[in-house]
Motif scaffolding. Structure first.
Motif, mmCIF file in Angstrom:
data_model
loop_
_atom_site.group_PDB
_atom_site.id
_atom_site.type_symbol
_atom_site.label_atom_id
_atom_site.label_comp_id
_atom_site.label_asym_id
_atom_site.label_seq_id
_atom_site.Cartn_x
_atom_site.Cartn_y
_atom_site.Cartn_z
ATOM 1 N N ARG A 151 -11.769 -8.145 -5.464
ATOM 2 C CA ARG A 151 -12.707 -7.034 -5.546
ATOM 3 C C ARG A 151 -13.435 -6.754 -4.234
ATOM 4 O O ARG A 151 -14.402 -5.999 -4.212
ATOM 5 C CB ARG A 151 -13.704 -7.292 -6.673
ATOM 6 N N ARG A 152 -12.950 -7.348 -3.152
ATOM 7 C CA ARG A 152 -13.510 -6.992 -1.846
ATOM 8 C C ARG A 152 -13.076 -5.562 -1.533
ATOM 9 O O ARG A 152 -12.211 -5.007 -2.206
ATOM 10 C CB ARG A 152 -13.046 -7.971 -0.776
ATOM 11 N N LYS A 153 -13.669 -4.932 -0.540
ATOM 12 C CA LYS A 153 -13.396 -3.517 -0.265
ATOM 13 C C LYS A 153 -11.909 -3.253 -0.041
ATOM 14 O O LYS A 153 -11.341 -2.332 -0.627
ATOM 15 C CB LYS A 153 -14.207 -3.045 0.936
ATOM 16 N N ALA A 154 -11.259 -4.049 0.792
ATOM 17 C CA ALA A 154 -9.837 -3.830 1.078
ATOM 18 C C ALA A 154 -8.990 -4.037 -0.173
ATOM 19 O O ALA A 154 -7.997 -3.340 -0.386
ATOM 20 C CB ALA A 154 -9.368 -4.753 2.192
ATOM 21 N N LEU A 201 -9.920 -3.464 -3.313
ATOM 22 C CA LEU A 201 -10.109 -2.295 -4.178
ATOM 23 C C LEU A 201 -9.320 -1.097 -3.666
ATOM 24 O O LEU A 201 -8.712 -0.356 -4.446
ATOM 25 C CB LEU A 201 -11.595 -1.952 -4.284
ATOM 26 N N VAL A 202 -9.309 -0.916 -2.348
ATOM 27 C CA VAL A 202 -8.545 0.193 -1.767
ATOM 28 C C VAL A 202 -7.051 -0.018 -1.998
ATOM 29 O O VAL A 202 -6.324 0.917 -2.351
ATOM 30 C CB VAL A 202 -8.856 0.351 -0.258
ATOM 31 N N THR A 259 -10.036 6.191 4.779
ATOM 32 C CA THR A 259 -11.058 5.149 4.851
ATOM 33 C C THR A 259 -11.362 4.815 6.306
ATOM 34 O O THR A 259 -10.849 5.450 7.222
ATOM 35 C CB THR A 259 -10.589 3.903 4.069
ATOM 36 N N ILE A 289 -10.881 -1.102 7.258
ATOM 37 C CA ILE A 289 -10.259 -1.301 5.948
ATOM 38 C C ILE A 289 -8.797 -0.877 5.981
ATOM 39 O O ILE A 289 -7.932 -1.554 5.425
ATOM 40 C CB ILE A 289 -11.039 -0.549 4.852
#
Length: 88
Positions: free
Chosen positions: A51-54, A56-57, A71, A75
């Motif tokens: 669930r870190r930003k990368a 999730l992307v 983005t 990321i």
């Protein structure tokens, strides 16, 4: 049906439930407590990692409905998917 993220979320929840059950079961041996605690810690750690930003992307980019994600360069460099780009 299920996306891969939903499937792995279900697996993590089931493992955490099993780990908690082993910890609270009250066995005299410490092996069950150790295994239960490890199952809970590993699945919780993986949940935080994905669930870190990368992460999730990357999950969003894998959906067939998503054609493009714009983005930040930081990321975009961490996600190996051609649909993830930066502005410019």
């Amino acid at each position: 049906m299920f996306t891969m993220e939903q499937f792995w979320s279900l697996v993590r929840t089931l493992l955490q439930t099993a780990g908690a059950a082993l910890v609270t079961r009250g066995y005299e041996g410490s092996m069950q407590i150790t295994v239960g605690a490890l199952m809970t810690l590993i699945t919780t750690g993986y949940s935080l990692y994905i669930r870190r930003k990368a992460g999730l992307v990357a999950t969003a980019a894998a959906l067939p409905e998503v054609a493009k994600i714009v983005t930040t360069p930081e990321i975009a460099a961490k996600v190996e998917d051609p649909s993830v780009t930066t502005r410019g």
